[in-house]
Structure formats: C-alpha cells, structure tokens
Scaffold this motif. Sequence first.
Motif, PDB file in Angstrom:
ATOM      1  N   ILE A 169       4.316   2.018  -8.973  1.00 19.42           N
ATOM      2  CA  ILE A 169       4.312   1.174  -7.859  1.00 19.42           C
ATOM      3  C   ILE A 169       4.222   1.403  -6.366  1.00 19.42           C
ATOM      4  O   ILE A 169       3.524   0.774  -5.567  1.00 19.42           O
ATOM      5  N   ASP A 170       4.468   2.966  -6.298  1.00 17.81           N
ATOM      6  CA  ASP A 170       4.227   3.456  -5.003  1.00 17.81           C
ATOM      7  C   ASP A 170       2.695   3.719  -4.757  1.00 17.81           C
ATOM      8  O   ASP A 170       2.018   2.935  -3.556  1.00 17.81           O
ATOM      9  N   TYR A 172       0.253   1.924  -5.971  1.00 21.54           N
ATOM     10  CA  TYR A 172      -0.188   0.590  -5.981  1.00 21.54           C
ATOM     11  C   TYR A 172      -0.049  -0.162  -4.596  1.00 21.54           C
ATOM     12  O   TYR A 172      -1.046  -0.532  -4.214  1.00 21.54           O
ATOM     13  N   THR A 173       1.074   0.212  -3.928  1.00 24.44           N
ATOM     14  CA  THR A 173       1.290  -0.549  -2.658  1.00 24.44           C
ATOM     15  C   THR A 173       0.442   0.375  -1.678  1.00 24.44           C
ATOM     16  O   THR A 173      -0.206  -0.314  -0.760  1.00 24.44           O
ATOM     17  N   GLN A 174       0.402   1.561  -1.767  1.00 23.26           N
ATOM     18  CA  GLN A 174      -0.193   2.414  -0.602  1.00 23.26           C
ATOM     19  C   GLN A 174      -1.811   2.154  -0.853  1.00 23.26           C
ATOM     20  O   GLN A 174      -2.687   2.107   0.132  1.00 23.26           O
ATOM     21  N   THR A 175      -2.278   2.154  -1.898  1.00 19.17           N
ATOM     22  CA  THR A 175      -3.758   2.052  -2.296  1.00 19.17           C
ATOM     23  C   THR A 175      -4.148   0.708  -1.936  1.00 19.17           C
ATOM     24  O   THR A 175      -5.237   0.421  -1.329  1.00 19.17           O
ATOM     25  N   THR A 176      -3.558  -0.266  -1.872  1.00 14.34           N
ATOM     26  CA  THR A 176      -3.917  -1.866  -1.610  1.00 14.34           C
ATOM     27  C   THR A 176      -3.786  -1.842  -0.216  1.00 14.34           C
ATOM     28  O   THR A 176      -4.685  -2.138   0.413  1.00 14.34           O
TER      29      THR A 176
ATOM     30  N   PHE B  88       7.966  -2.898  -0.779  1.00 14.40           N
ATOM     31  CA  PHE B  88       7.794  -3.131   0.883  1.00 14.40           C
ATOM     32  C   PHE B  88       7.551  -1.825   1.719  1.00 14.40           C
ATOM     33  O   PHE B  88       6.801  -1.808   2.360  1.00 14.40           O
ATOM     34  N   GLY B  89       7.866  -0.498   1.151  1.00 12.20           N
ATOM     35  CA  GLY B  89       7.345   0.512   2.054  1.00 12.20           C
ATOM     36  C   GLY B  89       6.885   1.677   0.725  1.00 12.20           C
ATOM     37  O   GLY B  89       6.962   1.107  -0.278  1.00 12.20           O
ATOM     38  N   THR B  90       6.262   2.602   1.159  1.00 13.72           N
ATOM     39  CA  THR B  90       5.814   3.857   0.339  1.00 13.72           C
ATOM     40  C   THR B  90       6.414   5.094   0.764  1.00 13.72           C
ATOM     41  O   THR B  90       6.897   5.269   1.922  1.00 13.72           O
ATOM     42  N   ILE B  91       6.194   5.938  -0.273  1.00 16.13           N
ATOM     43  CA  ILE B  91       6.698   7.285  -0.104  1.00 16.13           C
ATOM     44  C   ILE B  91       5.959   7.913   1.255  1.00 16.13           C
ATOM     45  O   ILE B  91       6.710   8.438   2.167  1.00 16.13           O
TER      46      ILE B  91
END
Lengths: 291, 338
Positions: A169-170, A172-176, B88-91
């Motif tokens: 999920i991390d 995924y969010t960052q790459t998007t 919502f946030g990322t590392i």
Amino acid sequence: MNRKKIQCGIIGTGNIGMDLLFKVRRSELLACSIFTGRDPESKGIQKAKEIGIRTSVNSIQAILDEPDICEIVFDTTSAKAHAIHAPILKKLGKFVIDLTPSRFGKMCVPVIDLEDGLHSENINMVTCGGQAIAPLAKALMEIHPEIEYIELVAAISSKSAGSGTRANIDEYTQTTKDAIEYYSGVPRAKALIILNPAEPPIRMHNTMYAEITNPKLEEIIRKVAEVAAHIKKYVPGYTLALEPTYENGRLTIMVEVEGQGDYLPAYSGNLDIITSAAVRVAEEYARKKYE
Amino acid sequence: MNKPIFFDSTLRDGSHVVRHQISIETITEYCKMIDGSGVYAVIVGHGNGLGASTLQVGRSLHSDLEMISAARAALHETKLGAFMLPGFGTIKDDLAPALDAGVDLVCVGVHCTEADVTQQYIEYVTGRGKEAIGVLMMYHRAPKERLLEEAKKMQSYGARAVILMDSAGSSTVDMVRQTVEYLVRHLQIPVGFHAHNNLSMAVANSFVALESGATIIDGTTRGFGAGAGNCQLEAVVALLQKNGIDAGVELYKLLDAGEKVLKPIMTKPQGIDPVSIVSGLAGVFSGFAPHVKRAAEEFGVDPRDIFMELGRRNVVAGQEDIIVDVAVELAKRQTQNV
C-alpha cells in the motif's frame, strides 16, 4: 502471414495474475506458456490447471529451469519480490512487464509513452490510479502549465485488493503520486487511496482535483474527452463520471473504470486498467516483432 | 479494573470541528497544560492524520511538521503521538519526517476489516524504536470474531496495543462489553476504546470498556471532536474517582486546559444535534455530518433520510462522494411521490 503467438510467462497467481491470464488467452498475439506462483493451494493455480494452462509452484525458478519457455514475463507478485526477480530476468534476456509498484523499470502509461516503453527491457505499469489519472493530469498541464498542485483520490473495493496490493500500500500510494508528477510536470501531486469494503462492491472511482484560477474550461473538456477516448480503446470500461467541472477555485474530474469481468467481476476496474495496459504493451511488442 | 492510561486526541479529533484550523499557539498552550498531568500521550495533527491536508478532506492551517514541532517543544513527560491512515500518507513523505521531528507514538488507523494495510506502517514505526498502536475504525460494522482476527494481525505486526474506534458513536453497552471482553481474552496486547457521543453514551461506554478489561481510554477534553464529539476525558476521570479508582491523572489540569485553551476556539458548545443522533442510529461515520447537511439543502431532502440510506448502504469513512448520490436519489423519489 502465419503468425505464431508470443509465449508469455506470468509470475504470481493472485487476482492480478488471474485477470492477466484471461486477457492473454483472449489475445490473438499472445499465449500463456507458464503460470507460476508459490502457493499450491492458490485458487489461481487450480483454475489455471482446469483450463489447461501449464502451472508451477516454483515461482521464478520455473522460468530459470526452462528459460526458453517464454519470451515475455509478466510479474504480478510484489514490489519486494520484483526487486529480486528483475536482475534474474534481465540475465535471461526476457522482456519484462512489471505490474507491481516496484519502480524498477521504466514507467509506462500506454496512451502516453508506449513507444518509449518498448525500447526498455523492463517496463513498470505504475499503478491503477496512475494509469487512470496521469494522462488526464498531463493533458491539463499542457493547457495550464501554471497549475502547482494536483490531487487524486482513488477508491477501490476491498474485494478487488488482493494481498499483494495490500502489502504494497505504501509503494502504491507513493508511486501513484510520483507518476502524476513525472508525467504531468506538476510541481506537487498527492494521491489518496481508499479501500472500500461496502457491499455490493463499488466500481473503481477516481477523483482528480486541481487548484486553478480562470480555467479554459471548453478546451479542457475537449482535450480530456479526447484522452479518455484513447484510453477507452484499450480499457473499454474507462468512463468520465464527471466531466471537468469548476467550482470553488478548483477543477474536478471524475473517472470510473468498470472491468471487463475477465476474472474478478466488473467492479474490479482497478485490476482491469492495469492488466489491460500491460497486455496493450505486450501486444505492441508482438506486433513490432512481426513487422 | 486495571488502572487505565489515557490518550488525549483533542488536538486531532477536535481538528475536524474547526475544519483543521487549529493554530500553533493553541497547540503549544494546550500541550504545556497537559504535559505532566498523567495523560499518557497527546495526539496532534490533522483530523484525518499525517498527510491528510488535502482538497478532499480539507487543508490544515499548519503543516504536519509545524504542528508536531510545536507540540514536541511543549511536551516533556507526556508522550507525543500522531495519527496515520494508510492511503493518506506515505512513509517517505509523511511518516518518516514525523518520526524525525520527534513523534514518540503513532496510531495507525484503518477501517475495521482492512488491518493488513497497516503492516508496513506498524513495522516501520516499530523498526524505528517507536510505539505503534493499531486502531480499528467503525468497529461496530464487524462481528467480534472478525475484529479479533484483524486485531491479531496488528498484534503480529508489532502493535503495542489495539484501540477500537466507535467512529459513528453507534455502540450499545452490550456491544462494548461483549467485544472488549472477547478481545481482551484473546489478545496478548492491551485493548483501548475511542468513543463518540452521538447517542450520549461516550463516557458510559468508555467506563464499560474499562470494566470489561480495556486499559486505554482515548478521548478529548470537553468532548471536542467530530460530529457529536468524543468521550470527555475530564468526566471519565471524575467518574473513576467516584468509583474509588485512581486514574493517575490530575483532573484540574484537564479542566483548566479545556477551559483556558479550548473554550476560546470552540465556535459553539460541543453538543448532540438531531442529525448526529440519526447518524449514530444509522451507524454512519460522524465526520459526514457537514457534507450531509450541505447536500440535503442543495437537493431539498431531509438530512436524516440521507443518513439512514447511507447506513443501509454500509458506507465507510472516505466515501463522501456517495452522499450526493444518495441525495439525488432521494430527491427523485420525492418528485415521483408528489
């Protein structure tokens, strides 16, 4: 012309692997010669066996053991696993299409940079949200290069998010987010991902916001419709749910993606858009080869 | 009853009430007054957590790091906490900078059936030597067996505790008792409760949670929080005192913080309006209230009907777009019935 189908291997037998398998089987240019994962109990393996596809539970080892089994490899495992798979597949000289958010290879959104992608040996299909929104963000920035911030909210049904998506999920969010910045050139983007367990499952829903003053609305509406029509050619369920609308100092565009129902039902547009994009790349590779 | 510890979410849940416009001065003053009161941790930041200052849910007056730094400078004994929702946030962009800025503890929240997306964040926080707490939001939507399954995942990732969040203020006393007892019996880590006050049960339900074996109460001073507000910490501390239990918290410090720092920024007293009662009855996320009221006005329908329909559709936090959908449908039905 007697075309031989290009042989493809699929690593990872979860939701994305299965959906991909069904699409490859439908293709006139591609065939699946090995469907390989790790879990002998996986539904995917059982189902693939039933329909007469060769399977393995030795994951990438199945391809190492028999390097000529395929020319194209789709990796649908996880970002972490792909980091291990990528150098191995490079040594074997495979054309790799990576559906994890690993960022290892060159990012590719077919409607934008299909040609560039074919020059690389490892192509990353970004994420479903990236595939859905980066082209629209790029179109918008071409009309309004002064925009400084674009936001994407991607809501997908829990049922369509398999264990790989969840474990990543991390990334995924960052790459998007990074893909929106990379393709559109906007100085700052933000991606929100919402997993929605509601029943019946929701369709993949994307909302894009941009902060802007004095938008050239007619031009934006025309351009966005044009880009959407191009995407629809390889993702039939891609639909503008709300055409570009300006209120409160922000421009809003909504896109829904209905899947083709290849493996998971139609609500899984998030899988459909990324597997469709991947198949689009593989088919173009096949076409070029026979030109 | 075990001696409980208290999480103070005033500056985080209360952020919803003032549309995420809490000032640095308020954060500083509030933290100074709570520090050393016996409260275990103060949770600071945007109502939806790290990285949530967005067009979708509202922009913060200050950045996450400005808020965290202000609180860090004011807290010495009480721990500094942050809240985070995966997606919502990322590392890289949000969580790592927050830990770098001195956050001691992170509550990682998720809809109660989706705990596996907290793995990366709980492991990251734990790996940095900080405390990670798993939070199961909208817990009333899942049976206790499923909640245990999800809580066990969080436990296996390294969470130090699991907090049940009654995000819709929809709990009955029996639900609290049965769920908390079941989780306490089957988990190795402590269980906490975060109540909302839609049915005026936040303090009572928190007390029942403690009676049932919970050891963490997550609340706010003056009940300052989304929708009908939260479990009022001062009240629960006083109630424990009446029951002969030393909460280990200086009641007057909480009362003073509420009176001197919060009262001036509260635009109206925290109360339960009719729409909040219906939202609790329907079991819909408290934070939807302003969106529902706006849509009801725009489409000429009853906000209470919108909430009941949202409840039937089992919507979760983050699905604000469905509100308009429902309002449009109700408006159509009205026209047909005329």
